[in-house]
Design a protein around this motif. Structure first.
Motif, PDB file in Angstrom:
ATOM      1  N   LEU A   1       0.833  -1.206   0.000  1.00  0.00           N
ATOM      2  CA  LEU A   1       0.000   0.000   0.000  1.00  0.00           C
ATOM      3  C   LEU A   1       0.862   1.248   0.000  1.00  0.00           C
ATOM      4  CD1 LEU A   1      -2.880   1.167   0.183  1.00  0.00           C
ATOM      5  CD2 LEU A   1      -2.667   1.081   2.674  1.00  0.00           C
ATOM      6  N   ASP A   2       1.980   1.220   0.732  1.00  0.00           N
ATOM      7  CA  ASP A   2       2.889   2.367   0.746  1.00  0.00           C
ATOM      8  C   ASP A   2       3.515   2.585  -0.631  1.00  0.00           C
ATOM      9  OD1 ASP A   2       2.362   2.800   3.395  1.00  0.00           O
ATOM     10  OD2 ASP A   2       4.119   1.690   4.126  1.00  0.00           O
TER      11      ASP A   2
ATOM     12  N   LEU B   1      -6.961   1.930   4.207  1.00  0.00           N
ATOM     13  CA  LEU B   1      -6.443   2.237   5.549  1.00  0.00           C
ATOM     14  C   LEU B   1      -7.467   1.910   6.631  1.00  0.00           C
ATOM     15  CD1 LEU B   1      -4.597   5.619   4.839  1.00  0.00           C
ATOM     16  CD2 LEU B   1      -3.570   3.393   5.349  1.00  0.00           C
TER      17      LEU B   1
ATOM     18  N   MET C   1      -3.222   4.925  -6.587  1.00  0.00           N
ATOM     19  CA  MET C   1      -4.540   4.745  -5.971  1.00  0.00           C
ATOM     20  C   MET C   1      -5.194   6.099  -5.743  1.00  0.00           C
ATOM     21  SD  MET C   1      -3.901   1.771  -3.133  1.00  0.00           S
ATOM     22  CE  MET C   1      -5.646   1.707  -2.721  1.00  0.00           C
TER      23      MET C   1
ATOM     24  N   GLN D   1      -9.859   5.267  -2.521  1.00  0.00           N
ATOM     25  CA  GLN D   1      -9.393   3.892  -2.417  1.00  0.00           C
ATOM     26  C   GLN D   1      -8.423   3.721  -1.244  1.00  0.00           C
ATOM     27  OE1 GLN D   1      -7.819   3.411  -6.394  1.00  0.00           O
ATOM     28  NE2 GLN D   1      -9.541   2.091  -6.997  1.00  0.00           N
ATOM     29  N   ARG D   2      -7.498   4.683  -1.124  1.00  0.00           N
ATOM     30  CA  ARG D   2      -6.510   4.595  -0.037  1.00  0.00           C
ATOM     31  C   ARG D   2      -7.201   4.730   1.331  1.00  0.00           C
ATOM     32  NH1 ARG D   2      -1.144   4.712   0.097  1.00  0.00           N
ATOM     33  NH2 ARG D   2      -1.068   5.160  -2.136  1.00  0.00           N
TER      34      ARG D   2
ATOM     35  N   ILE E   1      -5.262  -2.680  -4.428  1.00  0.00           N
ATOM     36  CA  ILE E   1      -4.058  -1.997  -4.907  1.00  0.00           C
ATOM     37  C   ILE E   1      -3.895  -2.268  -6.398  1.00  0.00           C
ATOM     38  CG2 ILE E   1      -1.543  -1.863  -4.689  1.00  0.00           C
ATOM     39  CD1 ILE E   1      -1.873  -2.773  -1.791  1.00  0.00           C
TER      40      ILE E   1
END
Length: 611
Positions: A527-528, A542, A533, A537-538, A585
Motif C-alpha cells: 500500500l505504501d 487504511l 490509488m 481507495q486509499r 491496490i
C-alpha cells in the motif's frame, strides 16, 4: 312488770335497746360479702374467659399489623399441622401468668390503640425453653435427624453437641503453631504477629498482612503456615458462638428470604440461611475451615454437560483435538478424586464479607461512651465480647449488625451471557489494576473483535471455569509474583492424554499469528508503494487495515489461548481483510515501472531486414 324487770339485770339496760340495729348491720355485711364474692366470681370468670380468649391465635390476628404473621403461622407446621398457639412459643414456660408478662401485653395493647404500634416490625421472641419443653422438642430426637436444607444435609448435633475432644484437637494444633512461629520470629515480635492474625478482617487480607509483616522483619514464612495459624485463631470465636447458640439464631420469621408457596412469600419459623452464611463465611477463606465446601454439601450425582461438539472446521484448526469431538460431560466425583480446587469453577458462589463497622453500630448507639474502647479492626477477643453482649442479652439477629453474604449458584444462562462468574476472581487485581485484563475477558467471552464482533465463549465456560482453574502456579514475572497458567492444570482436570494439548494450542496460535502478521506487513508495504490509488481507495484500504491491526492487538494483549477458537476466527478474518486490501491496490503501477526500467537497460537489437 316494773321498770327494773323491763330494763333487765343491772348494767345491761343500755345494751338491750340497740339489738335491732345489730341485726341490720349483719344483714348489710352479709349482703356486701355476698356481693363481693359474686364480683370476685364474675371477675374471675371474666378473667378466665379473657385469658382463654386472648391466648387464642385468632385474637392475635384481630390486630391488623399481625395479619401477615398469622397467615404465615397458619401455613407453618407449628400452626397448620400441630395447632400450637402463639403463647406457647412467645412466652417461656411459667412466664405467661406473671405480672411482667401481663404488663407487657397491656403495653402492647396501649401502643396499638394509641397508634404508635406497627411502625416497625414487632420484636417478638421465642425462648429456648419454649422449644425444649417435654411436649415439643425436649426429647432431643431432632438432634441426629438428617434434614435437607436446600442442597445441604444438616444435623443439629454437629452444631449443638460439640465435645471437648473437638476443641482439644484444634487447640493442640494452635499451640504447636504458636510455638513454631514464636521461635521463628522471636518472643518480642510474636505478639505483633498474633495481634495481626486475630484481626477481624477478610481472610486473604490477614494472610497478606502477616506475609508483609514477616518480610519487614527479613523472615520468610510459608504462607500456608500463616493461613492455617490465622484460621485457627478465628476458629475459637466460632466455637464460642456455637456454645451460646439459640434456636432463634437460625430459625425465625423472615421477610427478606421469600419462599415460593408460603403465605405472603414468607414462612413463620423457617431456617434463615443468611444466618448460616454469616457464621460460616464471614472473614473466612474459600473452602477453608467453616467455609469448607464438603462440610455441608455432597457432590452432584449426575454428570453435567460442559460444552457441545465443536464444528469440524474448528477441530481441524485445533489439530484434531479430542476436546471438541463430542459433547463433554463432567463428573464431580472424578473432580474431587483429582483434588481440583472448588474455587476453579465456583469462586463466585460466595460474595460479600460481613465485617461490622462503627457505622453499623451507630444505627443503635449514638453516644460516645459506647465507643470508648472501639478500635478498627476489631480483635477476636472484642468480637467474642460483643457477641456475648448483643446476642444472648439483647437478642440481636445476625443481619441487625452484619451485612448479608450471598451464597448462591447463578444460573448458567446468566453466567455464559456476561461472564459474571469471572468477576470474583478478578476482584483482587481490579482494585489496583482497573480493566487490567480487559482484553483477556473479551476473548474469554468471545467478544471484542472488530472483524468478528461476537462468537462462542471459551469452551470451558460450560464448566464455569474461571481464572483460578488454569492459573495455579506462583511465578516471578518482572520482579512480581503472579499466578501463571500451567500444563498441570489441564492434566489435573482432563488427564494425561491432554498433556500436549496446551503446547499444541500455543504452537498453532503462534504459527497462525505469525502468518497473519506477515500478511499484514506485506500488504502495508504494498500500500505504501502504490502511487496510482485514488484518495477514496486509499482511505478505504487504511480503514480496513486499521481494523485488522486492532484485532491483532487484541490477540497479542489478550493472549489468544484464552479462547483459541475465537482467536483463530479473528486471525482468519484479519487475513481476509489483508487480501481484500491487496486486491484494491492497482497491479499495473509496479509492472509499468518495471517495464520502463527494462526498456532503459535493454541492449539495442538490429532491425530485421525488410522483405
Amino acid at each position: 312488770m316494773n321498770d327494773e324487770a323491763e330494763r333487765g339485770p343491772e348494767g345491761q339496760g343500755d345494751t338491750a335497746t340497740p339489738r335491732p340495729k345489730s341485726r341490720g348491720s349483719r344483714r348489710w355485711l352479709v349482703r356486701i360479702g355476698a356481693g363481693f364474692g359474686l364480683f370476685v366470681l364474675v371477675s374471675g370468670l371474666l378473667l378466665a374467659f379473657a385469658e382463654h380468649h386472648t391466648a387464642q391465635p385468632g385474637f392475635c390476628a384481630s390486630c391488623h399489623i399481625m395479619e401477615p404473621y398469622y397467615a404465615s403461622w397458619e401455613k407453618d407446621i407449628h400452626g397448620g399441622q400441630l395447632g400450637i398457639a402463639c403463647v406457647d412459643c412467645h412466652y417461656a414456660p411459667g412466664e405467661r401468668s406473671t405480672v411482667s408478662a401481663k404488663l407487657r401485653g397491656l403495653s402492647q395493647l396501649t401502643s396499638y390503640f394509641s397508634g404508635r404500634y406497627g411502625a416497625t416490625r414487632p420484636r417478638a421472641h421465642v425462648a429456648q425453653e419454649s422449644c425444649l419443653t417435654s411436649n415439643c422438642h425436649g426429647d432431643g430426637q431432632f438432634m441426629d435427624k438428617e434434614l435437607q436444607v436446600g442442597t445441604v444435609r444438616f444435623r443439629h448435633s454437629r452444631h449443638l453437641e460439640r465435645t471437648d475432644e473437638d476443641n482439644t484437637k484444634y487447640l493442640a494444633r494452635l499451640a504447636v503453631l504458636k510455638e513454631e512461629l514464636g521461635a521463628t520470629v522471636g518472643t518480642e515480635r510474636f505478639p505483633v504477629l498474633e495481634e495481626t492474625a486475630r484481626q477481624s478482617r477478610p481472610y486473604e487480607d490477614r494472610i497478606q498482612s502477616l506475609t508483609l509483616l514477616s518480610r519487614q522483619w527479613g523472615i520468610e514464612i510459608d504462607p500456608v503456615v500463616l493461613a492455617e495459624y490465622t484460621e485457627l485463631e478465628h476458629r475459637g470465636v466460632r466455637i464460642a458462638q456455637l456454645q451460646s447458640i439459640q434456636c432463634t439464631d437460625c430459625h425465625g420469621y423472615n421477610t427478606k428470604e421469600t419462599v415460593a408457596g408460603a403465605a405472603h412469600g414468607q414462612e413463620h419459623f423457617r431456617v434463615q440461611q443468611s444466618s448460616c452464611f454469616t457464621c460460616h463465611f464471614n472473614n473466612q477463606g474459600f473452602n477453608v475451615g467453616t467455609a469448607e465446601c464438603m462440610k455441608c454439601h455432597t457432590p452432584p450425582r449426575t454428570e453435567i454437560a460442559i460444552h457441545e461438539q465443536l464444528d469440524e472446521s474448528l477441530r481441524e484448526k485445533l489439530g484434531g483435538s479430542k476436546l471438541g469431538q463430542e459433547q463433554v460431560k463432567m463428573d464431580h466425583s472424578d473432580i474431587i478424586a483429582r483434588k481440583i480446587d472448588c474455587r476453579s469453577c465456583h469462586a463466585d458462589v460466595i460474595l460479600g464479607d460481613s465485617i461490622v463497622s462503627r457505622r453499623d453500630c451507630e444505627r443503635c448507639h449514638d453516644q460516645a461512651t459506647f465507643y470508648a474502647d472501639w478500635k478498627s479492626p476489631l480483635s477476636t477477643t472484642e468480637v467474642t465480647r460483643y457477641h456475648e453482649l448483643h446476642v444472648p442479652q439483647q437478642r440481636a439477629k445476625c443481619l441487625d449488625c452484619h451485612t448479608q453474604i450471598r451464597h448462591k449458584l447463578e444460573p448458567d444462562g446468566g453466567a455464559l451471557g456476561n461472564g459474571g462468574f469471572l468477576l470474583s476472581s478478578m476482584t483482587e487485581c481490579a482494585h489496583c489494576h482497573p480493566n487490567h485484563h480487559e482484553d483477556q475477558v473479551k476473548l474469554l467471552l468471545g467478544r471484542g473483535g472488530e472483524s468478528v464482533p461476537k462468537s462462542d465463549p471459551n469452551v470451558m465456560f460450560g464448566a464455569r471455569t474461571n481464572c483460578y482453574g488454569c492459573h495455579t502456579e506462583h511465578q516471578a514475572v518482572n520482579g512480581q509474583q503472579v499466578l501463571a497458567a500451567t500444563v498441570s492444570a489441564c492434566v489435573a482436570c482432563h488427564g494425561e492424554e491432554y498433556v500436549q494439548t496446551f503446547e499444541q494450542w500455543k504452537e498453532i496460535l503462534e504459527t497462525t499469528l505469525k502468518d497473519t502478521e506477515d500478511a499484514f506487513a506485506n500488504v502495508n508495504s504494498a500500500l505504501d508503494a502504490a502511487k496510482t490509488m485514488t484518495a477514496e481507495q486509499r482511505a478505504e484500504a487504511l480503514k480496513l487495515l486499521g481494523s485488522a491491526e486492532r484485532d491483532l492487538d487484541l490477540i497479542r494483549r489478550g493472549k489468544g489461548v484464552h479462547n483459541i477458537t475465537y482467536a483463530l476466527q479473528i486471525l482468519d478474518a484479519v487475513t481476509s481483510r489483508c487480501s481484500e486490501v491487496e486486491q484494491m491496490i492497482p497491479a499495473a503501477a509496479p509492472i509499468a515501472e518495471e517495464g520502463v526500467e527494462a526498456q532503459e537497460n535493454a541492449v539495442p537489437q538490429p532491425e530485421p531486414d525488410s522483405p
